[in-house]
Design a protein around this motif. Structure first.
Motif, PDB file in Angstrom:
ATOM      1  N   ARG B  23       0.804  -1.214   0.000  1.00 33.93           N
ATOM      2  CA  ARG B  23       0.000   0.000   0.000  1.00 33.93           C
ATOM      3  C   ARG B  23       0.836   1.262   0.000  1.00 33.93           C
ATOM      4  O   ARG B  23       0.357   2.329  -0.350  1.00 33.93           O
ATOM      5  CB  ARG B  23      -0.921  -0.005   1.213  1.00 33.93           C
ATOM      6  CG  ARG B  23      -2.198  -0.774   0.980  1.00 33.93           C
ATOM      7  CD  ARG B  23      -2.955  -1.018   2.244  1.00 33.93           C
ATOM      8  NE  ARG B  23      -3.486   0.213   2.822  1.00 33.93           N
ATOM      9  CZ  ARG B  23      -4.290   0.220   3.868  1.00 33.93           C
ATOM     10  NH1 ARG B  23      -4.667  -0.911   4.419  1.00 33.93           N
ATOM     11  NH2 ARG B  23      -4.716   1.351   4.352  1.00 33.93           N
ATOM     12  N   SER B  24       2.076   1.133   0.439  1.00 37.70           N
ATOM     13  CA  SER B  24       2.900   2.327   0.555  1.00 37.70           C
ATOM     14  C   SER B  24       3.412   2.774  -0.806  1.00 37.70           C
ATOM     15  O   SER B  24       3.911   1.975  -1.599  1.00 37.70           O
ATOM     16  CB  SER B  24       4.086   2.010   1.465  1.00 37.70           C
ATOM     17  OG  SER B  24       5.151   2.863   1.180  1.00 37.70           O
ATOM     18  N   ASP B 105       1.094   8.075   3.078  1.00 40.24           N
ATOM     19  CA  ASP B 105       1.874   7.180   2.236  1.00 40.24           C
ATOM     20  C   ASP B 105       1.070   5.907   2.064  1.00 40.24           C
ATOM     21  O   ASP B 105       1.473   4.833   2.438  1.00 40.24           O
ATOM     22  CB  ASP B 105       3.225   6.897   2.915  1.00 40.24           C
ATOM     23  CG  ASP B 105       4.030   5.865   2.148  1.00 40.24           C
ATOM     24  OD1 ASP B 105       3.881   5.815   0.919  1.00 40.24           O
ATOM     25  OD2 ASP B 105       4.784   5.116   2.786  1.00 40.24           O
ATOM     26  N   ASP B 106      -0.129   6.049   1.537  1.00 39.05           N
ATOM     27  CA  ASP B 106      -1.032   4.917   1.507  1.00 39.05           C
ATOM     28  C   ASP B 106      -1.838   4.966   0.220  1.00 39.05           C
ATOM     29  O   ASP B 106      -2.631   5.867  -0.005  1.00 39.05           O
ATOM     30  CB  ASP B 106      -1.969   4.999   2.723  1.00 39.05           C
ATOM     31  CG  ASP B 106      -2.894   3.800   2.790  1.00 39.05           C
ATOM     32  OD1 ASP B 106      -2.797   2.921   1.907  1.00 39.05           O
ATOM     33  OD2 ASP B 106      -3.709   3.758   3.721  1.00 39.05           O
ATOM     34  N   MET B 107      -1.588   3.975  -0.620  1.00 33.26           N
ATOM     35  CA  MET B 107      -2.304   3.949  -1.899  1.00 33.26           C
ATOM     36  C   MET B 107      -3.813   3.877  -1.694  1.00 33.26           C
ATOM     37  O   MET B 107      -4.575   4.300  -2.539  1.00 33.26           O
ATOM     38  CB  MET B 107      -1.858   2.736  -2.721  1.00 33.26           C
ATOM     39  CG  MET B 107      -0.542   2.904  -3.450  1.00 33.26           C
ATOM     40  SD  MET B 107      -0.479   4.365  -4.491  1.00 33.26           S
ATOM     41  CE  MET B 107      -1.826   4.049  -5.615  1.00 33.26           C
ATOM     42  N   ASP B 108      -4.231   3.308  -0.576  1.00 30.07           N
ATOM     43  CA  ASP B 108      -5.664   3.137  -0.381  1.00 30.07           C
ATOM     44  C   ASP B 108      -6.396   4.459  -0.209  1.00 30.07           C
ATOM     45  O   ASP B 108      -7.614   4.521  -0.254  1.00 30.07           O
ATOM     46  CB  ASP B 108      -5.929   2.245   0.843  1.00 30.07           C
ATOM     47  CG  ASP B 108      -5.707   0.788   0.485  1.00 30.07           C
ATOM     48  OD1 ASP B 108      -5.068   0.552  -0.561  1.00 30.07           O
ATOM     49  OD2 ASP B 108      -6.165  -0.077   1.229  1.00 30.07           O
ATOM     50  N   GLN B 109      -5.619   5.492  -0.007  1.00 29.88           N
ATOM     51  CA  GLN B 109      -6.291   6.785   0.084  1.00 29.88           C
ATOM     52  C   GLN B 109      -6.199   7.529  -1.244  1.00 29.88           C
ATOM     53  O   GLN B 109      -6.419   8.724  -1.315  1.00 29.88           O
ATOM     54  CB  GLN B 109      -5.666   7.603   1.203  1.00 29.88           C
ATOM     55  CG  GLN B 109      -5.797   6.837   2.503  1.00 29.88           C
ATOM     56  CD  GLN B 109      -5.467   7.667   3.707  1.00 29.88           C
ATOM     57  OE1 GLN B 109      -5.468   8.899   3.647  1.00 29.88           O
ATOM     58  NE2 GLN B 109      -5.205   7.009   4.813  1.00 29.88           N
TER      59      GLN B 109
ATOM     60  N   TYR E 561      -8.052   0.525  -6.429  1.00 31.23           N
ATOM     61  CA  TYR E 561      -6.872   0.002  -5.741  1.00 31.23           C
ATOM     62  C   TYR E 561      -5.817  -0.392  -6.761  1.00 31.23           C
ATOM     63  O   TYR E 561      -5.982  -1.374  -7.488  1.00 31.23           O
ATOM     64  CB  TYR E 561      -7.226  -1.224  -4.910  1.00 31.23           C
ATOM     65  CG  TYR E 561      -8.126  -0.925  -3.740  1.00 31.23           C
ATOM     66  CD1 TYR E 561      -7.585  -0.469  -2.542  1.00 31.23           C
ATOM     67  CD2 TYR E 561      -9.492  -1.090  -3.832  1.00 31.23           C
ATOM     68  CE1 TYR E 561      -8.405  -0.190  -1.466  1.00 31.23           C
ATOM     69  CE2 TYR E 561     -10.321  -0.812  -2.770  1.00 31.23           C
ATOM     70  CZ  TYR E 561      -9.769  -0.363  -1.582  1.00 31.23           C
ATOM     71  OH  TYR E 561     -10.583  -0.089  -0.525  1.00 31.23           O
ATOM     72  N   ARG E 563      -3.130  -1.871  -6.396  1.00 24.67           N
ATOM     73  CA  ARG E 563      -2.543  -3.204  -6.273  1.00 24.67           C
ATOM     74  C   ARG E 563      -3.459  -4.273  -6.854  1.00 24.67           C
ATOM     75  O   ARG E 563      -2.985  -5.298  -7.324  1.00 24.67           O
ATOM     76  CB  ARG E 563      -2.185  -3.511  -4.833  1.00 24.67           C
ATOM     77  CG  ARG E 563      -3.300  -3.449  -3.855  1.00 24.67           C
ATOM     78  CD  ARG E 563      -2.762  -3.792  -2.468  1.00 24.67           C
ATOM     79  NE  ARG E 563      -3.810  -3.793  -1.486  1.00 24.67           N
ATOM     80  CZ  ARG E 563      -4.367  -2.695  -0.983  1.00 24.67           C
ATOM     81  NH1 ARG E 563      -3.957  -1.522  -1.383  1.00 24.67           N
ATOM     82  NH2 ARG E 563      -5.330  -2.765  -0.102  1.00 24.67           N
ATOM     83  N   PRO E 669       6.575   9.734   5.808  1.00 22.68           N
ATOM     84  CA  PRO E 669       6.574   8.925   7.026  1.00 22.68           C
ATOM     85  C   PRO E 669       7.166   7.551   6.760  1.00 22.68           C
ATOM     86  O   PRO E 669       7.381   7.169   5.626  1.00 22.68           O
ATOM     87  CB  PRO E 669       5.093   8.804   7.358  1.00 22.68           C
ATOM     88  CG  PRO E 669       4.420   8.876   6.036  1.00 22.68           C
ATOM     89  CD  PRO E 669       5.248   9.807   5.199  1.00 22.68           C
ATOM     90  N   LEU E 674       0.592  -2.122   7.063  1.00 20.26           N
ATOM     91  CA  LEU E 674      -0.805  -1.899   6.693  1.00 20.26           C
ATOM     92  C   LEU E 674      -1.540  -3.175   6.307  1.00 20.26           C
ATOM     93  O   LEU E 674      -2.744  -3.251   6.392  1.00 20.26           O
ATOM     94  CB  LEU E 674      -0.879  -0.912   5.529  1.00 20.26           C
ATOM     95  CG  LEU E 674      -0.463   0.515   5.859  1.00 20.26           C
ATOM     96  CD1 LEU E 674      -0.324   1.322   4.585  1.00 20.26           C
ATOM     97  CD2 LEU E 674      -1.461   1.172   6.790  1.00 20.26           C
TER      98      LEU E 674
END
Ligand code: NA
Ligand code: NA
Lengths: 91, 115, 145, 133, 767, 158, 499
Positions: B23-24, B105-109, E561, E563, E669, E674
């Motif tokens: 996700r990062s 740092d989150d692809m889900d957002q 998404y 991924r 960060p 996750l």
């Protein structure tokens, strides 16, 4: 004679590379890893030196030359990053 | 050596893909770097691997003595490395900017755009 | 630490004064001999860019820009123009684009020298690489501040 | 003869490399790891490059490149070590527990962005104010 | 001929301008064109009436066998005359009916285009140009139905009509293409003379089904009839008429047209006969159930379309002649009635038959012609409608099969039609005066009365003087449909026979129903509930379903998404490759680790381990540092295997990458844990699968070599021809300079992109 | 220093031109001969006199430094290679005699290169060099040897 | 020596370089933008005419003989693509004169445009597989930069997906090249084809073909690889969207056409059957994706995908007529789809939104625009006699002849659903009254829309022309298909007739 030394040097360097790599992995801090990275660059210079001897081709010394210069740059970059406070709080 | 390199290439691809599936976005970029290294090495492997015979013509000669490594593959890889670097530079700054905008740092957002 | 420390390293700063010309010389060396030995426009350009980048880290962005003198965007633009233009002369001789054109000089001391469009091309490559890498790095560094 | 000398340089160089690597791994804190890599690494690398220079003795191109490599190493290694060591200090990496003294401690003054010399006191950072905080 | 057909489109383009110039008389002015066309087509009558058919061809896309070719025979001429003749009245009528309407100019554009499309459709000889005009009628009709476009219902109805007809049209296209493939020609004139080629071909059933799907949807046959009454959302009776009585006949036209080639089989008879009869009955029944002026007329049109279809299906010469007669009769009376409905609306504002009554005093002329047209609709002697109905009864009674069923439905329909005729011809004008939204002060203007008057009168005239249309036009038309000259002729009086009995019966029963109107409606009210299960529901459901499927698909596939996108792509790749390997019976692979040196092994180990660390470490910068180790190892591999320039480049690029990451990442960060363990394992499996795949391919390709590398050439020529000893560099700047040029362009672009990305943002922030 | 050095190089170039041999060995000979000629002929001019004394000093310093480097490297190597740690590390403040940035940088780097000591930073007033020392058994001894190194370096530099 | 073969690549490179060098001078960039793309169009037309007249043209770059140097090859497909690229480039450049803000111009809009075209044309003309990779990357990075010009959140999010998936594609492409090079030792596509022609054991080649299928499938936006497209195409400046919509996926399609007619024809029964399934699924998923959308450009984006399916269908059926259909489809689609995006931009310019639910009333207020929308929209849906009809018609006839009934059914169904979407836009944007609550949304306003109208009108005219004047277009497509089906023509032109 020289062939044996070359072989032995390769072995020593390989072991050294392994040791350095362990430091790279275990850290624990970013500066430690940077030092390990620097060391890998230095070892690479060593590898190239041995390789030049074993192959008889001197062209690879250029790679060592560039390496000697640029590995330093990476260290400078990392140092700047650490100094500016990046990458430590989260490591 | 080609056999060993096949493992290296496969390993790099696998590592790259695993990273890209995280996700990062930072990991995403690391994955891209690994991917490009993997593809370059694949090309290198396919050209056949030769020790100690760089494709250089000795001074005063018109051709190298003996067999030398495949210069074409090297030129291609060089080009691919440079291209990869350009693309990567862009990608790195992109994730940086994306992080600034999205603040995570989150692809889900980062999925509102699609739906 | 409550506040960011922003103290420049004196050692690095003064060392960079020495390293900068060294690296630039090295880069030109790599550029010119690239046709015969490892090197060439791209590698040389990267080294030159690294030199300026080092200066940027050691001093500051303004110093780096001052040293570079030209705007990196100009370098990129004109480098590209060089690169493309070097392929054009052939067309006037009825040859395909990028057919290399060579001029041979005989110079005192240096002897026979061949100058050709590939060299112009390589210089174009050099400029683009220097310009691009520095445009990226300087912009990033500026944004960081 | 040359072979022996070259081998000697090569093996000693490799040996120092090994020392550097081992030191990097074994030393208990960052500055000491730097000690190991900077010195032993530079020396080892230098010796090995000299070996190359000796092997191709008389070839200017090789000698020049070998010299250049050594110069680059000698020029850059201490600077890099300084920068990394300093950076580590900046961020407060813990030193080895058996460290005898630290005269650099608290000499960085974030207020004025200066590094004070011993005895020098920041104008804005008087001890009484420290107490008040 | 081409000009004649295209003239409608040409005039359409300037119609708004003409309208602005001529103001209130624009209707008459523009109507000159259809009038001229009518006369032009009339000039073909002598030749065509004597059995000739004329083909005129203009090349369009000869490569695809698409010509603008036109066929004038009895059938197409009948249609052309109806279209242009009625078109004349319509245009003239519209000028007055919509006088002052802000969109009258646009209306002319649509109506003229529509007319031209219809003409093109019925006259085309080439199947594809026929299809082109077919689709154009759908589009223009769509625009007409949605003329009141700010009304949601109008838009919805228009879409429904369009969707059904275009959908059917696409089926039709396939059918037509298949016909062309079978017969080797797109020209109707050739296909029609191809004998049993189509009927004997294995594709016959498919062709019939596809063609009929097109015709049924267009001609509103059960179960596609639902869109037509909806189309009454069209703003005026004018346009309502146009596509309920004209466009929809396109389907009938095509069935008639193809009857010689596709007809005369059981399949044809059953499909057309049954669906036609059902449509006929459904139409008239729904008509009875309706009260809205346009609704009643529209459903009665559905009935007529069903009748025509059924007759074509029956296919005897009597049936075909009946079809042609009925077609003409219907056009005349239905045209009149629609226009009269428009007058009722225009003068009295009435839109519902139940809300009218006693208008005969205010609108005496209208009332008269309404009565005449209604008589023809009801099939009362001596109207032309009577002639047609007699023949209809005769045809179904003589039908080669299904006679009983068809007759039953026909008679039942006839009864109801009489009631409908009474509703539209009597109800508004007789009886006590009912308050209407507008009080009519005067009779409609001549432009609006001309159409109803002429059309209704013709219904009477042709009835009395059957011979006027019988032996020229109608028999020629019927001949064209039948495939050979027909023996049946029309006459007003056939003597006392079964058809006449049935006619009388239907008249009596129909009037009975009319006089017991309320009771009848109440008794049949339960039928309205059936609508819930009707095809319109199916249409609505499928539209909703479309949106649901779409939303579902978007949720599943385009889910946002990254991924999952990657997973899909990668798994697809692995699947494709694995499947291909399996299909190839495995790959030939030679594996050998002989000759690998210890230092190489060490470097490879470090490389792989570093990659592993960069993947598994929880420290972001640790990952970057490991990446550096990967980069150096890769550089070493390049060096150890003779690639000096590549090694240098790799080292430099690696360093710059690290610097860049360092500049960029330091505010980001650290990694967050996750993802749950299970997902990680899944991803690891996928990643490994892909890695194994690449490794296998690499091994296989390394083990196989079909030819020597061209790099021998570079090694040989670098110094002599490229004047450089570094072969790699000579390749880069000379042999393959174009690659390098592209490469620096990439770099330049990346730099410009980065610059723009950061600076543009910075500029925004300052603002 | 630059001027004389340039002269020396020029002389070496000339030498190579005269002899017609452009090899490294010949360059080295040219440089050596040039140095001797300059040192002898121009010993009256201060700059050249200075140059004449500095060159052997530099060479001696390099020798000294290399020796130190190897010697103390062995010490570290021993510590690294043997299981027990003998280190007694600490950070000391070393008052600098070097004044200019260049001098300070060179001294600091030399100190970093010699095993056992590592320059961490220079105080902002340029008076003190903070050094990490690995074997701080006797601080006075350490400072003394550092001072000696600094002196020899400055001798060459000034 | 035929300079026209290289001009479509060299000219935009040169213009891009010059306008990059003149980055300070906005007016100069604008002038070069229009003049440059105009010149490019002239050169492209020259090339097409020359190729039409003289057959496959080849330029050996650097005068190095094939297969050693890089060749630029112009067969009809390539030349057609180049002309189309030039048309969309010119249209975009002109449209951009008023559609692109000063700020964007300042940050390299025009150089990016030129270089994008250079990349696209390079990909169309190169006869060297690795060189194609390079041009792909040029195009890609230029598109990256254009995509994020503006720096909004949606752009960033879209760009990340766009960049990542396209880089995956590039990596797979590069790997494929590596494998091919390993097998054949050459990069020249004609040479590769030549060397693979005699190979008996084709299993491995087919496997490698899958790599190319995936890589180009991603670029083309085919199922199941298209995700990047709907995620990003609605985010950039609309002129950019238009150019992307017209060109980028078509480069992928072109590449599929090239390699699956020239190189990978060993096992057509297998590879092209897979392509056919891809085509069908692409059509369906694309068109279904659009049905739920209520944003102008999103609808259009999804429809790019479905249309790509038709083009691949032409390739997959692999009959002469089917290839004609595929080529015809590409020609038609580039014009039409670009124009639809341009229309959406003009609507935005006038109304300040792309949301269908907020739009309305434009048939009343801008009837001309309504007409200009209907032409490409109906053409996209395949309504005759516009360009799209002929494109679909040819494919359907080809499908019928090949008796591939299911693909014919899918193609028709998708046509109908396309109409549904186009009509939805028409009904919502033009017919429906503007919802009160959105009536006063701030919009850039009508200033300078004349240029935009002009561009749209010219493109619409082309759509109509391709319909009414389908014959010449058909002839070109037919000839192009003929060349594609007989790779020996290409091979002989590049390597010389060696028999
Ligand atoms: Na280069
Ligand atoms: Na030391």
């Amino acid at each position: 004679m020289l062939e044996v030394s070359i072989f032995v040097s390769y072995v020593i360097l390989s072991i050294a590379l392994g040791l350095t790599f362990v430091r790279l992995v275990i850290g624990p801090s970013l500066p430690d890893r940077v030092v390990a990275l620097e060391m890998i660059a230095t070892l690479t210079v060593g590898f190239i030196a041995v390789y030049t001897l074993s192959s008889g081709v001197t062209a690879f010394l250029d790679v060592a030359m560039v390496l000697a210069l640029t590995a330093f740059l990476a260290a400078v970059g990392f140092a700047r990053l650490i100094t500016k406070g990046g990458g430590v709080h989260h490591d | 050596m080609e056999t060993l390199m096949a493992f290296v290439v496969g390993g790099l691809f696998a590592a790259a893909i695993y990273m890209m599936l995280r996700r990062s976005i930072v990991k995403l970029v690391i994955g891209l770097i690994l991917l490009s290294n993997g593809a370059n090495l694949l090309l290198f492997t396919q050209a056949g691997m030769l020790r100690g015979a760089p494709p250089l013509v000795p001074l005063g000669a018109t051709q190298p003595e003996g067999v030398v490594a495949d210069p074409l593959a090297q030129a291609l890889i060089l080009t691919a490395i440079v291209i990869g670097f350009g693309v990567l530079a862009f990608a790195v700054v992109l994730i940086h900017r994306a992080y600034e905008v999205v603040e995570a740092d989150d692809m889900d957002q980062m999925k509102d755009t699609d739906t | 630490m409550t506040r960011e420390l922003n103290i420049q390293s004196l050692i690095l700063r003064s060392a960079s004064q020495l390293l900068l010309p060294l690296l630039l010389m090295f880069s030109i060396f790599l550029l010119l001999r690239g046709h015969d030995e490892p090197g060439g426009g791209f590698i040389a350009g990267l080294v030159a860019a690294s030199a300026i980048a080092l200066h940027m880290f050691a001093q500051d962005i303004h110093q780096a820009k001052r040293v570079l003198y030209a705007d990196p965007r100009d370098l990129v633009g004109w480098g590209l123009v060089f690169g493309v233009i070097s392929g054009v002369p052939a067309i006037f001789k009825g040859q395909a684009f990028f057919t290399s054109q060579w001029l041979e000089f005989t110079m005192p001391i240096l002897g026979k020298i061949k100058v050709g469009t590939p060299l112009i091309f390589d210089i174009g490559v050099y400029l683009v690489v220097v310009g691009s890498v520095l445009l990226i790095l300087l912009t990033l560094a500026e944004a960081e501040d | 003869m040359t072979d022996v000398v070259v081998s000697l340089f090569l093996l000693i160089g490799a040996g120092f490399m090994f020392v550097a690597a081992l030191g990097l791994l074994r030393m208990p804190d960052l500055p000491m790891r730097l000690h190991a890599t900077t010195k032993a690494g530079a020396l080892g690398g230098g010796l090995m490059v000299i070996a190359v220079g000796l092997e191709f003795f008389g070839d200017v191109a090789v000698a020049a490149r070998a010299a250049a490599i050594i110069i680059f190493i000698v020029l850059t290694a201490p600077i890099a070590a300084h920068l990394i060591g300093r950076a580590g200090y900046f961020v407060g990496l813990p030193m080895w527990s058996k460290t005898l003294k630290d005269e650099l401690k608290d000499r960085y003054d974030p207020q004025n962005q200066v590094l004070l010399s011993p005895g020098e006191v920041s104008s804005e950072d008087k001890p009484d104010r420290d107490k008040a905080e | 001929m081409l000009l004649a057909i295209l003239s409608g489109f040409l005039l359409a383009t300037v119609a708004p301008a003409v309208h602005r110039q001529t103001g209130m008389n624009s209707g008459w002015v523009l109507a000159i064109l259809p009038a001229a066309l009518f006369l032009y087509f009339l000039s073909f009558l002598p030749a065509v009436g004597s059995g000739e058919s004329i083909v005129i061809s203009y090349p369009w896309v000869p490569g695809l066998d698409i010509q603008l070719s036109f066929l004038v025979d009895g059938l197409s001429l009948l249609f052309a005359l109806l279209i242009s003749g009625i078109g004349f009245f319509i245009v003239a009528y519209a000028g007055r009916y919509l006088e002052g309407h802000k969109d009258l100019g646009r209306f002319y554009v649509l109506i003229l285009s529509f007319m031209a499309s219809m003409l093109g459709l019925v006259l085309s000889d080439n199947l594809i140009s026929l299809f082109v005009f077919w689709e154009l009628t759908s589009i223009t009709s769509y625009l007409l139905i949605g003329f009141n476009h700010e009304d949601a219902t109008a838009r919805r109805s228009a879409l429904q009509g369009l969707f059904v007809t275009v959908g059917g049209g696409l089926a039709l296209l396939t059918g037509l293409v298949m016909m062309a493939v079978v017969t080797g020609s797109y020209e109707l004139s050739e296909i029609l003379s191809s004998g049993d080629a189509l009927r004997d071909h294995g594709w016959y059933v498919a062709i019939v089904l596809l063609v009929l799907l097109g015709c049924f949807t267009k001609s509103a046959q059960v179960p596609f009839h639902f869109w037509l009454p909806r189309a009454m959302a069209a703003p005026t009776p004018v346009s309502a008429y146009l596509h309920s009585a004209t466009m929809v006949k396109a389907g009938v036209y095509l069935m008639a047209r193809l009857n010689p080639s596709l007809g005369a089989t059981d399949l044809w008879l059953i499909l057309l006969g049954v669906f036609g009869a059902l449509t006929m009955f459904t139409g008239v029944f729904m008509s009875i159930r309706s009260t809205g002026v346009k609704q009643v007329l529209a459903y009665s049109t559905v009935m007529a379309l069903g009748t025509l279809t059924m007759l074509i299906g029956v296919g005897t010469d009597t049936a075909i002649m009946a079809a042609m007669a009925f077609l003409l009769a219907h056009s005349l009376y239905k045209g009149a009635l629609f226009l009269i409905a428009g007058i009722l609306d225009h003068e009295a504002g009435c839109k519902d038959f139940l809300q009218t009554g006693g208008l005969r005093h205010a609108l005496p002329i209208t009332a008269t012609f309404a009565a005449i047209a209604a008589l023809s609709l009801g099939g009362v002697i001596p109207m032309f409608g009577f002639v047609a109905k007699e023949l209809l009864f005769e045809a179904v009674l003589e039908a080669p099969s299904l006679s009983g069923l068809l007759s039953l439905l026909t008679v039942a329909s006839a009864i109801l039609v009489v009631a409908v005729a009474a509703v539209v011809g009597i109800k508004p004008y007789w009886g006590p005066r009912v308050e209407t939204p507008k009080t009519p002060h005067h009779e409609a203007p001549p432009a609006m009365l001309a159409g109803p008057a002429v059309l209704a009168s013709l219904g009477l005239l042709f009835g009395v003087g059957v011979a006027m249309v019988d032996r020229g036009l109608l028999s020629a038309a019927a001949g064209a449909v039948y495939g050979s000259p027909v023996e049946t002729y029309l006459s007003l009086w056939h003597g006392f026979n079964l058809p006449l009995m049935l006619s009388l019966l239907s008249l009596v029963l129909g009037l009975t129903i009319y006089f017991n109107w309320d009771r009848f409606r109440t008794a049949t009210g339960f039928m309205d509930d059936l609508k819930r299960f009707g095809p319109e529901r199916a249409y609505d459901k499928s539209m909703d379903g479309l949106v649901s499927i779409s939303e579902w698909q978007t949720r599943v596939l385009q889910n946002g998404y990254l991924r999952y996108y990657l997973l899909t792509i990668l798994l697809s790749t692995v699947a494709l490759v694995t499947f291909s390997i399996a299909r190839a019976g495995g790959l030939e692979i030679q594996m050998s680790l002989a000759g690998v040196r210890i230092q190489e092994l060490a470097i490879v180990a470090v490389l792989l381990l570093a990659a592993l660390v960069s993947v598994t470490t929880s420290s972001r910068l640790g990952a970057v540092a490991s990446l550096g180790a990967v980069g150096f190892s890769v550089a070493l591999i390049y060096v150890l295997f003779s690639a000096a320039d590549v090694g240098i480049t790799q080292v430099l690029v690696e360093t710059l990458t690290v610097i860049m990451l360092v500049l960029v990442l330091f505010r980001l960060p650290g990694f967050l844990g996750l993802t749950p363990q299970a997902l990680r394992i899944r991803d690891a499996v996928v990643a490994l699968a892909f890695g194994v795949m690449v490794a296998l391919l690499s091994l296989a390709a390394s083990s196989t070599r079909f030819a020597d590398s061209i790099s021998e050439y570079f090694i040989r020529e670098s110094e002599p021809s490229g004047f450089g000893r570094n072969i790699v560099n000579v390749i880069l700047v000379d042999f393959r300079a174009l690659d390098t040029l592209g490469e620096i362009v990439v770099l330049a672009l990346a730099a410009v992109g980065v610059y723009a990305m950061i600076k543009l943002r910075a500029e925004d922030n300052r603002k | 220093m630059i001027g004389p050095l340039a002269w020396n190089i020029l002389l070496a170039m000339l030498w190579m031109g005269f002899t017609g041999s452009f090899t490294g060995t010949n360059l080295f000979i040219g440089l050596a001969l040039g140095y001797l000629v300059l040192a002898y002929a121009l010993r009256g001019i201060p700059a050249f006199a200075n140059y004449a004394t500095k060159v052997p000093r530099t060479i001696r310093f390099i020798g000294f430094f290399l020796w130190e480097l190897i010697l103390s490297n062995l010490k570290v190597a021993y510590d690294v290679l043997t299981p027990t740690y003998y280190m007694k590390p600490g950070v000391i403040a070393f008052p600098l005699e070097a004044r200019t940035d260049g001098e300070i940088t060179i001294v600091a780097n030399l100190i970093s290169l010699t095993p056992g000591t590592l320059s961490l930073d220079v105080s902002s007033d340029r008076k003190v060099l903070y050094i990490h020392v690995m074997y701080l058994d006797d601080e006075a001894e350490v400072v003394k040897s550092l001072r000696y190194l600094e002196h020899r370096a400055l001798e060459v530099l000034r | 020596m035929r300079p026209e073969v290289a001009l479509p690549v060299v000219l935009p490179l040169l213009f891009g370089a010059i306008s990059l060098a003149l980055w300070r001078y906005r007016t100069a960039q604008r002038v070069i933008g229009v003049l440059g793309t105009g010149t490019l169009l002239a050169a492209a037309v020259w090339l097409l005419l020359a190729t039409w007249r003289d057959g496959v043209l080849v330029m050996h770059m650097g005068n190095w003989q094939a297969p050693f140097g890089i060749v630029l090859v112009s067969d009809l497909l390539g030349a057609i693509m180049v002309v189309l690229a030039a048309i969309s480039g010119l249209a975009t450049a002109v449209y951009s004169l008023t559609a692109i803000s000063k700020r964007h111009e300042h940050y390299g809009y025009y150089p990016l445009l030129h270089l994008l075209l250079a990349g696209v044309n390079g990909a169309f003309l190169t006869g060297d597989i690795f060189n194609m990779y390079v041009w792909f990357e040029v195009m890609l990075v230029a598109s990256f930069a254009l995509l994020i010009l503006g720096g909004e959140r949606a752009q960033m999010e879209g760009a990340i997906k766009y960049v990542t998936l396209n880089l995956v594609s590039s990596a797979i492409f590069l790997s494929g090249i590596g494998l091919l090079y390993g097998l054949t030792g050459t990069l020249n596509m004609a040479d590769i084809a030549d060397k693979l022609a005699d190979v008996e054991d084709t299993g491995l080649i087919t496997v490698i073909a899958m790599m190319f299928l995936v890589s180009f499938g991603i670029k083309a936006g085919a199922f199941p690889f298209f995700f990047w497209l709907p995620a990003s195409y609605h985010t950039p400046q609309v002129a950019v969207s238009a150019l992307f919509a017209a060109l980028l996926t078509k480069v992928g399609v072109y590449a599929l056409f090239r390699v699956f007619t020239l190189i990978f024809t060993q096992d057509v029964g297998y590879t092209h059957e897979i392509l056919l399934w891809v085509a069908g699924a692409t059509m369906l998923t694309g068109v279904l994706g659009a049905a739920a959308q209520y944003e102008f450009r999103r609808i259009l984006s999804f429809h790019i995908i479905s249309q790509i399916g038709y083009m691949i269908m032409g390739l997959a059926l692999f009959t002469p007529l089917a290839l004609v259909g595929g080529v015809f489809y590409i020609m038609h689609h580039i014009i039409v789809k670009a124009n639809l995006f341009l229309v959406s931009g003009l609507v935005y310019r006038l109304k300040g939104t792309y949301e269908l639910k907020e739009l309305g009333g434009m048939y009343r207020s801008h009837p001309i625009l309504g007409l200009l929308f209907l032409v490409p929209a109906l053409s996209l849906a395949g309504i005759p006699p516009l360009s799209g009809f002929f494109a679909k018609f040819i494919l359907i006839r080809a499908g019928v002849e090949a008796e591939s009934w299911w693909i014919v059914f899918v193609a028709l169904l998708v046509g109908l659903l396309t109409l549904y979407s186009m009509i939805k836009i028409w009904a919502e944007v033009f017919w429906k009254a503007q919802p009160e609550e959105h009536a006063n949304r701030p919009a850039p306003g009508p200033k300078g829309t004349g240029v935009m109208y002009g561009t749209i009108a010219v493109m619409a005219a082309m759509t109509v022309f391709i319909g009414f004047g389908a014959q010449p277009i058909y002839l070109i497509a037919e000839q192009a298909a003929h060349q594609l089906l007989d790779p020996q023509i290409y091979i002989d032109a590049v390597l010389g007739d060696r028999s």
